[in-house]
Write a protein that holds these residues in place. Structure first.
Motif, PDB file in Angstrom:
ATOM      1  N   UNK A   1       0.833  -1.207   0.000  1.00  0.00           N
ATOM      2  CA  UNK A   1       0.000   0.000   0.000  1.00  0.00           C
ATOM      3  C   UNK A   1       0.868   1.258   0.000  1.00  0.00           C
ATOM      4  N   UNK A   2       1.961   1.215   0.739  1.00  0.00           N
ATOM      5  CA  UNK A   2       2.863   2.363   0.769  1.00  0.00           C
ATOM      6  C   UNK A   2       3.474   2.610  -0.605  1.00  0.00           C
ATOM      7  N   UNK A   3       3.906   1.539  -1.270  1.00  0.00           N
ATOM      8  CA  UNK A   3       4.462   1.673  -2.628  1.00  0.00           C
ATOM      9  C   UNK A   3       3.400   2.193  -3.588  1.00  0.00           C
ATOM     10  N   UNK A   4       2.208   1.654  -3.493  1.00  0.00           N
ATOM     11  CA  UNK A   4       1.122   2.087  -4.370  1.00  0.00           C
ATOM     12  C   UNK A   4       0.796   3.567  -4.177  1.00  0.00           C
ATOM     13  N   UNK A   5       0.764   4.006  -2.938  1.00  0.00           N
ATOM     14  CA  UNK A   5       0.466   5.410  -2.646  1.00  0.00           C
ATOM     15  C   UNK A   5       1.522   6.318  -3.260  1.00  0.00           C
ATOM     16  N   UNK A   6       2.776   5.926  -3.110  1.00  0.00           N
ATOM     17  CA  UNK A   6       3.878   6.715  -3.671  1.00  0.00           C
ATOM     18  C   UNK A   6       3.835   6.731  -5.190  1.00  0.00           C
ATOM     19  N   UNK A   7       3.663   5.541  -5.788  1.00  0.00           N
ATOM     20  CA  UNK A   7       3.720   5.463  -7.249  1.00  0.00           C
ATOM     21  C   UNK A   7       2.538   6.187  -7.889  1.00  0.00           C
ATOM     22  N   UNK A   8       1.356   6.031  -7.307  1.00  0.00           N
ATOM     23  CA  UNK A   8       0.187   6.711  -7.842  1.00  0.00           C
ATOM     24  C   UNK A   8       0.375   8.226  -7.799  1.00  0.00           C
ATOM     25  N   UNK A   9       0.857   8.736  -6.675  1.00  0.00           N
ATOM     26  CA  UNK A   9       1.084  10.174  -6.552  1.00  0.00           C
ATOM     27  C   UNK A   9       2.160  10.638  -7.521  1.00  0.00           C
ATOM     28  N   UNK A  10       3.195   9.830  -7.683  1.00  0.00           N
ATOM     29  CA  UNK A  10       4.279  10.202  -8.602  1.00  0.00           C
ATOM     30  C   UNK A  10       3.771  10.274 -10.042  1.00  0.00           C
TER      31      UNK A  10
ATOM     32  N   UNK B   1       0.778  10.998 -10.996  1.00  0.00           N
ATOM     33  CA  UNK B   1      -0.150  12.115 -11.136  1.00  0.00           C
ATOM     34  C   UNK B   1       0.574  13.464 -11.072  1.00  0.00           C
ATOM     35  N   UNK B   2       1.569  13.567 -10.178  1.00  0.00           N
ATOM     36  CA  UNK B   2       2.163  14.866  -9.877  1.00  0.00           C
ATOM     37  C   UNK B   2       3.595  15.021 -10.371  1.00  0.00           C
ATOM     38  N   UNK B   3       4.238  13.887 -10.741  1.00  0.00           N
ATOM     39  CA  UNK B   3       5.613  13.956 -11.220  1.00  0.00           C
ATOM     40  C   UNK B   3       6.631  14.106 -10.107  1.00  0.00           C
ATOM     41  N   UNK B   4       6.213  13.918  -8.866  1.00  0.00           N
ATOM     42  CA  UNK B   4       7.131  14.034  -7.734  1.00  0.00           C
ATOM     43  C   UNK B   4       6.636  13.133  -6.612  1.00  0.00           C
ATOM     44  N   UNK B   5       7.560  12.749  -5.735  1.00  0.00           N
ATOM     45  CA  UNK B   5       7.201  11.919  -4.591  1.00  0.00           C
ATOM     46  C   UNK B   5       6.688  12.800  -3.459  1.00  0.00           C
ATOM     47  N   UNK B   6       5.497  12.548  -2.947  1.00  0.00           N
ATOM     48  CA  UNK B   6       5.001  13.340  -1.814  1.00  0.00           C
ATOM     49  C   UNK B   6       5.853  13.090  -0.571  1.00  0.00           C
ATOM     50  N   UNK B   7       6.261  14.153   0.081  1.00  0.00           N
ATOM     51  CA  UNK B   7       7.207  14.031   1.186  1.00  0.00           C
ATOM     52  C   UNK B   7       6.670  13.181   2.334  1.00  0.00           C
ATOM     53  N   UNK B   8       5.402  13.382   2.676  1.00  0.00           N
ATOM     54  CA  UNK B   8       4.832  12.629   3.792  1.00  0.00           C
ATOM     55  C   UNK B   8       4.800  11.138   3.517  1.00  0.00           C
ATOM     56  N   UNK B   9       4.347  10.753   2.319  1.00  0.00           N
ATOM     57  CA  UNK B   9       4.272   9.338   1.963  1.00  0.00           C
ATOM     58  C   UNK B   9       5.666   8.731   1.858  1.00  0.00           C
ATOM     59  N   UNK B  10       6.614   9.503   1.352  1.00  0.00           N
ATOM     60  CA  UNK B  10       7.987   9.022   1.255  1.00  0.00           C
ATOM     61  C   UNK B  10       8.578   8.801   2.649  1.00  0.00           C
TER      62      UNK B  10
END
Length: 230
Positions: free
Chosen positions: A143-152, A154-163
């Motif tokens: 789930x953590x990987x999915x959250x990061x990859x999905x955000x990446x 969509x936004x082209x960057x890794x969200x700091x909190x999820x990372x």
């Protein structure tokens, strides 16, 4: 001729009866897989999926009985064929199979929803992913990987909190996903096939199960590695 048929049970589920043995088919495909006959194993699993799909009525909801040997084997073959399609980058077919699996087994004994979420990100099906991610176990590295990859994506960057969450809660997975090599050597195989696989082996298993995605989307792994260096 081998036959299959749906047999209702008192608890409003269905068992798969008839003379066709899904369990023997699963065992045969697994043996072919172990001995290197991978294409034959995949074809056997797909034929089993086709047989299962042919049993299902078009206008009636069917829930299959997990505790019935032949019926459980049919569900396991469906899931395995979805994995086969995922690994050859046929994410659309994989997703369709997993959607069917969740209809037939709403309790999701095989955790098909995890792979389905990866399919949806690969297909850029954002709304479907958003509907699905809550079903992925909250405390899982997947789930953590999915959250990061999905955000990446969509936004082209890794969200700091999820990372930050990924690095702190799943440090071994972060190490694995930023490593240069991921050998499926004898030590790993012995570990992952043991009764209690180590966390490090589980981290490598998640990488190996999704490695084809990162070959298609190296920018995500590149971003993770940059974060590791930083």
């Amino acid at each position: 001729m081998l036959t299959s048929l749906l047999e209702p049970t008192p608890d409003q589920t269905f068992e798969i009866g008839g003379t066709y043995d899904f369990a023997k088919t699963a065992a045969r495909a697994a043996e072919w897989q172990r001995t290197g006959r991978v294409e034959e194993a995949c074809n056997e699993r797909f034929r089993a999926f086709q047989r299962l799909a042919g049993l299902l009525p078009d206008d009636e909801e069917v829930v299959l009985a997990w505790n019935h040997r032949n019926t459980r084997a049919a569900l396991e073959l469906l899931h395995a064929s979805a994995v086969d399609h995922f690994l050859i980058d046929d994410f659309e077919m994989s997703a369709a199979m997993l959607e069917l699996l969740l209809e037939l087994d709403p309790e999701d004994h095989l955790e098909g929803i995890v792979l389905l979420a990866f399919d949806y990100v690969a297909l850029d099906e954002r709304e479907l992913f958003d509907e699905t991610i809550d079903g992925v176990p909250e405390k899982s590295a997947a789930r953590s990987v999915l959250t990061l990859w999905s955000a990446f994506r969509r936004e082209g960057a890794l969200p700091e909190g999820a990372l930050r969450d990924f690095r702190s809660r799943f440090g071994l997975w972060f190490e694995e996903f930023t490593a240069e090599e991921h050998p499926a050597d004898d030590a790993y195989l012995k570990d992952i096939e043991s009764e209690r696989p180590s966390l490090r082996a589980q981290a490598r298993e998640l990488w190996l199960r999704t490695e084809n995605l990162w070959a298609l989307h190296p920018d995500f792994i590149g971003a993770l590695r940059a974060a590791a260096r930083g």
